[in-house]
Design a protein around this motif. Sequence first.
Motif, PDB file in Angstrom:
ATOM      1  N   LEU A 128      41.589  36.411  37.222  1.00 51.53           N
ATOM      2  CA  LEU A 128      41.273  37.393  38.252  1.00 51.53           C
ATOM      3  C   LEU A 128      40.733  38.703  37.676  1.00 51.53           C
ATOM      4  CD1 LEU A 128      44.313  36.866  40.667  1.00 51.53           C
ATOM      5  CD2 LEU A 128      42.024  35.849  40.762  1.00 51.53           C
ATOM      6  N   ALA A 129      40.955  38.934  36.374  1.00 50.97           N
ATOM      7  CA  ALA A 129      40.465  40.164  35.737  1.00 50.97           C
ATOM      8  C   ALA A 129      39.017  40.051  35.266  1.00 50.97           C
ATOM      9  CB  ALA A 129      41.349  40.521  34.549  1.00 50.97           C
ATOM     10  N   LEU A 130      38.477  38.838  35.258  1.00 55.11           N
ATOM     11  CA  LEU A 130      37.098  38.642  34.803  1.00 55.11           C
ATOM     12  C   LEU A 130      36.109  39.280  35.784  1.00 55.11           C
ATOM     13  CD1 LEU A 130      37.349  34.916  33.632  1.00 55.11           C
ATOM     14  CD2 LEU A 130      37.036  36.920  32.162  1.00 55.11           C
ATOM     15  N   PRO A 131      34.899  39.635  35.318  1.00 52.28           N
ATOM     16  CA  PRO A 131      33.911  40.306  36.180  1.00 52.28           C
ATOM     17  C   PRO A 131      33.611  39.493  37.443  1.00 52.28           C
ATOM     18  CG  PRO A 131      33.200  40.334  33.894  1.00 52.28           C
ATOM     19  CD  PRO A 131      34.391  39.427  33.948  1.00 52.28           C
ATOM     20  N   GLY A 132      33.731  40.143  38.593  1.00 46.80           N
ATOM     21  CA  GLY A 132      33.477  39.463  39.857  1.00 46.80           C
ATOM     22  C   GLY A 132      32.020  39.491  40.287  1.00 46.80           C
ATOM     23  N   LYS A 133      31.117  39.778  39.343  1.00 47.00           N
ATOM     24  CA  LYS A 133      29.694  39.856  39.694  1.00 47.00           C
ATOM     25  C   LYS A 133      28.954  38.543  39.445  1.00 47.00           C
ATOM     26  CE  LYS A 133      28.588  41.913  35.170  1.00 47.00           C
ATOM     27  NZ  LYS A 133      27.959  43.056  34.480  1.00 47.00           N
ATOM     28  N   TYR A 134      29.667  37.557  38.924  1.00 47.66           N
ATOM     29  CA  TYR A 134      29.029  36.277  38.630  1.00 47.66           C
ATOM     30  C   TYR A 134      29.497  35.209  39.623  1.00 47.66           C
ATOM     31  CZ  TYR A 134      28.252  38.642  34.149  1.00 47.66           C
ATOM     32  OH  TYR A 134      27.904  39.544  33.175  1.00 47.66           O
ATOM     33  N   GLN A 135      28.546  34.503  40.175  1.00 51.81           N
ATOM     34  CA  GLN A 135      28.821  33.525  41.223  1.00 51.81           C
ATOM     35  C   GLN A 135      29.837  32.469  40.805  1.00 51.81           C
ATOM     36  OE1 GLN A 135      25.308  31.914  43.272  1.00 51.81           O
ATOM     37  NE2 GLN A 135      26.230  29.872  43.187  1.00 51.81           N
ATOM     38  N   ALA A 136      29.649  31.880  39.642  1.00 46.02           N
ATOM     39  CA  ALA A 136      30.544  30.808  39.191  1.00 46.02           C
ATOM     40  C   ALA A 136      31.941  31.341  38.900  1.00 46.02           C
ATOM     41  CB  ALA A 136      29.967  30.126  37.950  1.00 46.02           C
ATOM     42  N   VAL A 137      32.032  32.565  38.394  1.00 43.31           N
ATOM     43  CA  VAL A 137      33.338  33.172  38.119  1.00 43.31           C
ATOM     44  C   VAL A 137      34.099  33.392  39.426  1.00 43.31           C
ATOM     45  CG1 VAL A 137      34.514  35.254  37.292  1.00 43.31           C
ATOM     46  CG2 VAL A 137      32.642  34.275  35.967  1.00 43.31           C
ATOM     47  N   VAL A 138      33.411  33.921  40.413  1.00 42.11           N
ATOM     48  CA  VAL A 138      34.034  34.183  41.718  1.00 42.11           C
ATOM     49  C   VAL A 138      34.557  32.885  42.332  1.00 42.11           C
ATOM     50  CG1 VAL A 138      33.613  34.940  44.088  1.00 42.11           C
ATOM     51  CG2 VAL A 138      32.698  36.261  42.176  1.00 42.11           C
ATOM     52  N   ALA A 139      33.814  31.804  42.157  1.00 41.43           N
ATOM     53  CA  ALA A 139      34.234  30.512  42.700  1.00 41.43           C
ATOM     54  C   ALA A 139      35.564  30.077  42.080  1.00 41.43           C
ATOM     55  CB  ALA A 139      33.155  29.460  42.443  1.00 41.43           C
ATOM     56  N   TYR A 140      35.701  30.248  40.772  1.00 42.92           N
ATOM     57  CA  TYR A 140      36.958  29.904  40.099  1.00 42.92           C
ATOM     58  C   TYR A 140      38.080  30.841  40.548  1.00 42.92           C
ATOM     59  CZ  TYR A 140      34.994  26.498  36.808  1.00 42.92           C
ATOM     60  OH  TYR A 140      34.426  25.382  36.245  1.00 42.92           O
ATOM     61  N   GLN A 141      37.761  32.110  40.715  1.00 44.10           N
ATOM     62  CA  GLN A 141      38.774  33.078  41.129  1.00 44.10           C
ATOM     63  C   GLN A 141      39.324  32.752  42.514  1.00 44.10           C
ATOM     64  OE1 GLN A 141      36.440  36.653  40.577  1.00 44.10           O
ATOM     65  NE2 GLN A 141      37.438  37.135  38.629  1.00 44.10           N
ATOM     66  N   GLU A 142      38.442  32.378  43.413  1.00 45.11           N
ATOM     67  CA  GLU A 142      38.878  32.035  44.770  1.00 45.11           C
ATOM     68  C   GLU A 142      39.797  30.816  44.760  1.00 45.11           C
ATOM     69  OE1 GLU A 142      38.443  33.758  47.608  1.00 45.11           O
ATOM     70  OE2 GLU A 142      37.623  35.266  46.246  1.00 45.11           O
TER      71      GLU A 142
END
Length: 328
Positions: free
Chosen positions: A166-180
């Motif tokens: 959850l601390a990773l940059p939320g500006k990347y589409q694939a990262v946000v998908a994992y965070q959700e």
Amino acid sequence: MNNQVRKKLVAMAVLMLAVGTAACSAGSQTTSKSSSSVAQNTEMTKTSYRKALTDLQNGAPQQAYHELEKVVEKGAADRKTKELYYSLKTLLAAKKAVTANQLETAAAKLEVLEQVKTPQSLVKQIKAVKSEYQAVKLAKMYYNETIAYYKAARYSEAGGSLEMLLALPGKYQAVVAYQEKGKQYSGQIASAQSKATSISSASATSAANSQSSGYTNARSSKIVSSEYKQKTGSSISSATNSQVSSVAEGLSDSEILGKFRSVTGIPQEAGDQYYVKKLADHLYQIEIRHTSPSNTSVSNLKGMYKYDYGTGTVEKMNEISGEYSRIN
């Protein structure tokens, strides 16, 4: 030779001269047109190259690519322009693969770009895609760890991996998908940690609880515990807060931590506590801990890492298998 024959020969000579003169004139015109065409193509290539560099400086590699595409398809591009064109083509393919979470494809494309050193505006764009690739790679790892640790009832590890995710940059589409997807485990981990703490508290004395208050991370640290045991021969559970603090303060190295975060892209959150131990020349062990957001009596393990200062390589321990694997 009679006059009639002589006249024919003269006429033929005049005709040949005229034809030759015409041919030379035509050849001269063709050469002139060819030279003009080359000059036009050269100027067009220079103009497109300059525009492409401007686009790159403005953070628009797609636009730069299309600018060069025109001269390449026309066959007018010089070597420098072609090199930039194909580098941009590879960069855009890498960017597309990262966004689609196709990490193997992205890695292969980025490897091709390793040798690119100029222009600097292109190098900057390559670094940006590399940063996104590393963030997605970490997101995938932390998400998978969150699930694996939770299922193995390793709740402090699960909580730490989720915090990292959850601390990773939320500006990347694939990262946000994992965070959700990872957020779905937040409540389950918090509930499991609460139950585990209740059981632990029921069997612990109030004096021990008072003694450990405010030192949750240090007392839970594997590195601090090992260091304390080595220095005193005793378990850290019997140590005073002052003794714990003394050992923990000696396990720090801001320069190493700065380099570590730089080569991994691992974010630093307020409240993170790092413990650094030198294992050998250029080799360090780094432990990251953070008290649970839902339960401050729980220390979440955000990872145990090995960092080779000489090569820049970082490995992370799998808390279930005990094995280390490279993450950058």
